[in-house]
Write an enzyme that holds these catalytic residues in place. Structure first.
Site, PDB file in Angstrom:
ATOM      1  N   LYS A  32       0.815  -1.215   0.000  1.00  0.00           N
ATOM      2  CA  LYS A  32       0.000   0.000   0.000  1.00  0.00           C
ATOM      3  C   LYS A  32       0.855   1.275   0.000  1.00  0.00           C
ATOM      4  CE  LYS A  32      -1.263   1.453   3.870  1.00  0.00           C
ATOM      5  NZ  LYS A  32      -1.772   1.788   5.195  1.00  0.00           N
ATOM      6  N   THR A  33       1.882   1.310   0.851  1.00  0.00           N
ATOM      7  CA  THR A  33       2.718   2.516   0.951  1.00  0.00           C
ATOM      8  C   THR A  33       3.399   2.826  -0.376  1.00  0.00           C
ATOM      9  OG1 THR A  33       3.097   2.102   3.307  1.00  0.00           O
ATOM     10  CG2 THR A  33       4.624   3.596   2.194  1.00  0.00           C
ATOM     11  N   ASP A 219      -5.002   8.011   3.478  1.00  0.00           N
ATOM     12  CA  ASP A 219      -4.554   6.677   3.874  1.00  0.00           C
ATOM     13  C   ASP A 219      -5.357   6.207   5.090  1.00  0.00           C
ATOM     14  OD1 ASP A 219      -3.087   4.356   4.027  1.00  0.00           O
ATOM     15  OD2 ASP A 219      -1.338   5.280   4.973  1.00  0.00           O
ATOM     16  N   GLU A 220      -5.437   4.897   5.286  1.00  0.00           N
ATOM     17  CA  GLU A 220      -6.141   4.292   6.428  1.00  0.00           C
ATOM     18  C   GLU A 220      -7.555   4.866   6.572  1.00  0.00           C
ATOM     19  OE1 GLU A 220      -4.822   1.816   7.746  1.00  0.00           O
ATOM     20  OE2 GLU A 220      -2.650   2.015   7.922  1.00  0.00           O
ATOM     21  N   GLN A 250      -9.122  -4.197   8.645  1.00  0.00           N
ATOM     22  CA  GLN A 250      -8.203  -3.721   9.677  1.00  0.00           C
ATOM     23  C   GLN A 250      -8.755  -2.495  10.403  1.00  0.00           C
ATOM     24  OE1 GLN A 250      -3.862  -4.064   8.756  1.00  0.00           O
ATOM     25  NE2 GLN A 250      -4.547  -4.465   6.672  1.00  0.00           N
ATOM     26  N   ARG A 605       0.405  -9.565  11.246  1.00  0.00           N
ATOM     27  CA  ARG A 605       1.703  -8.952  11.578  1.00  0.00           C
ATOM     28  C   ARG A 605       2.840  -9.943  11.356  1.00  0.00           C
ATOM     29  NH1 ARG A 605       0.472  -4.854  10.181  1.00  0.00           N
ATOM     30  NH2 ARG A 605      -1.430  -5.948   9.630  1.00  0.00           N
TER      31      ARG A 605
END
Length: 740
Positions: A32-33, A219-220, A250, A605
């Site tokens: 994503k980044t 973002d998010e 998430q 994670r």
């Protein structure tokens, strides 16, 4: 354009689709980044926008910094001019430009949660309420929740006061808002609410930013609240080149006001939205990815996607079953030792994740005894230590002497003869004159202080005015050094020869080092004290916890703190029904799905190895409880699980597969009342504050507050035996009762 060759087909389409509304659904570990970074660089390289016409809103300052550095490598130094940062940092920047329009000065102070709570405690005391009954943290949370839904103190007073409890909240809310304004201060919620007030009152300012920001990225997006959603929608109304990035699986911050409906309903807001799905996971093994998919598939409320990976299959998820939490901790430590040897892992490759902070104690003890270095995230961060808060309060006073919380903190520290009697008189006089505490201090000769107190106040006022001069004319480091020396703080800590005193002196020196580094930073064009304090005030928990990430230590943290991180080997401990998911979430599908998303975050994670653990008994609240394995273990397909060896665990998978889901707290402690039973729910369109209701699992209760948009209305209900819960009304089955 060679940099686009680094992308897979789905990523490349997301980068190149820049016109109109776009939604990028980014599965865990899907790059994503990189997509956000390349998309911004692509806009600049194609000449579609100047850097200052790009607005990128991130979840943390650290994420913004990393993205900016990546863009600079592609597009050059011009990337420095991109408006990139958290919602709070970007809109505090806008507010400082236009503060006078809202009757603040550009040097307004930003209150953190501790400042806010301190002020609320003072107000509760002044209003003579019992803080054991009307708890400051609860009132703080209710004020914050109201602000997130754009409900101010006046509206709360007229629409939401239904009983003594909400009346107290209303009075504290009103006084709190007035005192913040008088102190030329805003809290974190104000940094989102005030821009909307500014845009509503001054359409020309909104018009300016709507036209300036040609392309907006968020973002998010699954973690945004209603105020953040509305700001984004307003700013993007002209060009509608708005791109939101996130993963509904998430979304774990409902307790902070995050609204998952923002991402679930984005298509309703923008019917012509282009949807891009980043489904290839580059982080985890195939077993871990598939296990995570099998868990999250149990949620009904989600966007459709199929996360996959081309990584190696990897080891099965190891299931650890222990007799108690001490046995659990011992087994975790043994596995860490084993994996270090077999896999050549470092300590920093391991993370132990748990649902509540209280679970860390047994793990800490076992790690200490095993000689394994560790660190706990979520402890007292550097900028929250007392001596640092003291020093920062002096710096804040140098910029904004009306800052009430900073003034109260340092007016008599170090001791200078302005004790409790003088302080009480100061507070009473400020209330009587209806002015700030600073204005009373400046006019102490008119306020009736004793001669000794008046002289002490005069010296204090002159000292702060000297600090103001230094702040206006010197660099951040020069001003801070002057203030540290002449406030008496350095002398106070240096003269304390205890270990604690030496530590405090060293911490203040470290703060000065940080300010010096900030001053010497060539990227900052204005290394002034106010710009440093603005940066410190806007540090997020994530920014704080990443400072020591290079140290070779095992990481211990709650699952909420683990968001955005990754480790070679992850231990998820305490997977017991009633602990995770917690008892308070079992009766509501909405809350249970958030717990499941939290488990999903923990699972994803892990890069190479994942261990999940539960204990048959656990010492909780002073007594032992007998536990059943969490329903989340049962939701992992058995083909992905591998129990540890040993007689006790030989048939554990079969037992988990055949054990029915528990519906009440396991063990004999705190027995549940009999459920009301099934019934047909009433039409809730006319449900209002104060009504008595009945729920088939939680029993009877009273509606405290209703909020949200029509299709997403939520009710905060205080149940007679279950405490306070928030229910989404379109799913809640409630019966309205006559109020006797």
């Amino acid at each position: 354009m060679d940099f686009l060759n680094d992308l897979n087909e789905a990523q490349r389409q997301a980068v190149e689709s820049v016109e109109g509304p776009n939604m990028i659904i980014a599965g865990a570990g899907s790059g994503k980044t990189r997509v956000i970074t390349y998309r911004l660089a692509f806009l600049m390289q194609q000449g579609l926008a100047e850097s200052f016409e790009l607005l990128a809103l991130t979840f943390t300052n650290k994420a913004a910094k990393e993205m900016r550095e990546r863009i600079e490598k592609i597009a050059g130094a011009e990337a420095k001019s991109i408006w990139m940062g958290t919602f709070h940092s970007i809109f505090s920047r806008i507010l400082r430009v236009h503060a006078e329009k809202l009757n603040y000065t550009k040097d307004f102070t930003i209150y953190d949660s501790e400042d806010s709570l301190s002020l609320i405690k003072s107000i509760i005391k002044e209003l003579k309420y019992d803080d054991k009954v009307h708890k400051p943290k609860s009132i703080q949370a209710q004020i914050s929740r109201a602000k997130n839904f754009l409900i101010d103190a006046e509206e709360y007073k007229h629409k939401y006061v239904t009983d003594e409890r909400t009346e107290v909240v209303s009075k504290v809310f009103t006084a709190y808002s007035a005192r913040c304004f008088k102190a030329n201060s805003m809290d974190f919620d104000d940094l989102l609410v005030k821009p909307l007030e500014l845009f509503a009152a001054y359409p020309e300012i909104l018009h300016r930013y709507q036209h300036q920001f040609r392309y907006i990225m968020v973002d998010e997006f699954q973690d945004t609240n209603y105020a953040q959603y509305l700001i984004t929608r307003r700013l993007g109304a002209v060009h509608e080149n708005i791109c939101v990035v996130g993963d509904d699986a998430q979304s774990i911050y409902a307790f902070r006001g995050a609204t998952i409906e923002n991402i679930l309903n984005f298509k309703k807001d923008y019917p012509d939205v282009k949807i891009h799905k980043l489904e290839q996971n580059y982080r985890s093994t195939s077993i871990i990815v598939n296990a995570a998919n099998s868990i999250i598939a149990n949620n009904q409320n989600q966007l459709e996607k199929n996360v996959f990976t081309e990584n190696e299959e990897g080891d099965k998820v190891k299931l650890i079953v222990s007799e108690n939490e001490l046995d659990e901790a011992r087994k975790v430590v043994d596995l860490i030792r084993e994996q270090k040897q077999v896999n050549s892992f470092f300590h920093k490759d391991f993370a132990i994740l748990y649902r509540t902070n209280a679970q860390s104690r047994s793990m800490e003890d076992a790690l200490r005894k095993g000689g394994i270095p560790y660190r706990i995230y979520g402890g007292l961060s550097f900028y929250r230590r007392k001596e640092i808060k003291d020093m920062v309060a002096y710096l804040r006073m140098a910029l904004n002497p009306r800052d009430e919380e900073a003034l109260k903190r340092i007016i008599n520290f170090p001791t200078r003869g302005i004790g409790p009697t003088s302080m009480n008189h100061l507070l009473a006089t400020a209330a009587e004159w209806k002015v700030s505490l600073w204005e009373v201090l400046e006019n102490a000769h008119k306020a009736g202080f004793s001669v000794m107190a008046e002289n002490a106040i005069l010296r204090f006022v002159n000292m702060i005015k000297g600090f103001q001069g230094a702040a206006q004319t010197e660099t951040a480091f020069s001003a801070a050094s002057y203030i540290a020396k002449h406030s008496g703080l350095l002398q106070e800590f240096h003269s304390d020869e205890s270990m604690e005193g030496r530590s405090r002196w060293q911490n203040v020196q470290e703060l000065l080092n940080a300010i010096n580094e900030f001053t010497l930073n060539p990227e900052d064009k204005t290394p002034t004290l106010d710009s440093f304090l603005a940066e410190v005030a806007l540090l997020t928990d994530q920014d704080e916890k990443d400072k020591n990430e290079d140290k070779d230590t095992v990481s211990l943290m709650t699952l909420h703190s683990a968001k955005g991180l990754e480790f070679n080997s992850v231990f998820l401990v305490g997977l017991e029904e009633g602990l995770f998911p917690g008892m308070m979430s079992i009766g509501s599908r909405e809350e249970l799905e958030e717990e499941r998303r939290l488990f999903y975050v923990g699972v994803t994670r892990a890069m190479k190895k994942l261990q999940i653990s539960y204990a048959r008994t656990r010492n909780r609240f002073g007594s032992f409880t007998h536990n059943e394995p969490s329903r989340f273990i049962k939701e992992i397909k058995p083909t992905y699980l591998q129990p540890m060896s040993g007689d006790m665990q030989r048939n554990i998978l079969q037992k988990i597969a055949t054990t029915p889901m528990p519906q009440r707290r396991p063990g004999v402690k705190d027995p549940e009342p009999a459920p009301v039973g099934d019934f047909v729910g009433d039409d809730l369109s006319n449900l209002t504050n104060g009504m008595r209701i009945e729920h088939n699992k939680f029993g009877t209760g009273r509606v405290l507050q209703i909020e949200g948009r029509e299709e997403d209305r939520k009710a905060t209900i205080l149940f007679d035996t279950k405490g306070e819960k928030i229910l989404l009304l379109k799913y809640a089955k409630l019966r309205i009762l006559p109020d006797n």
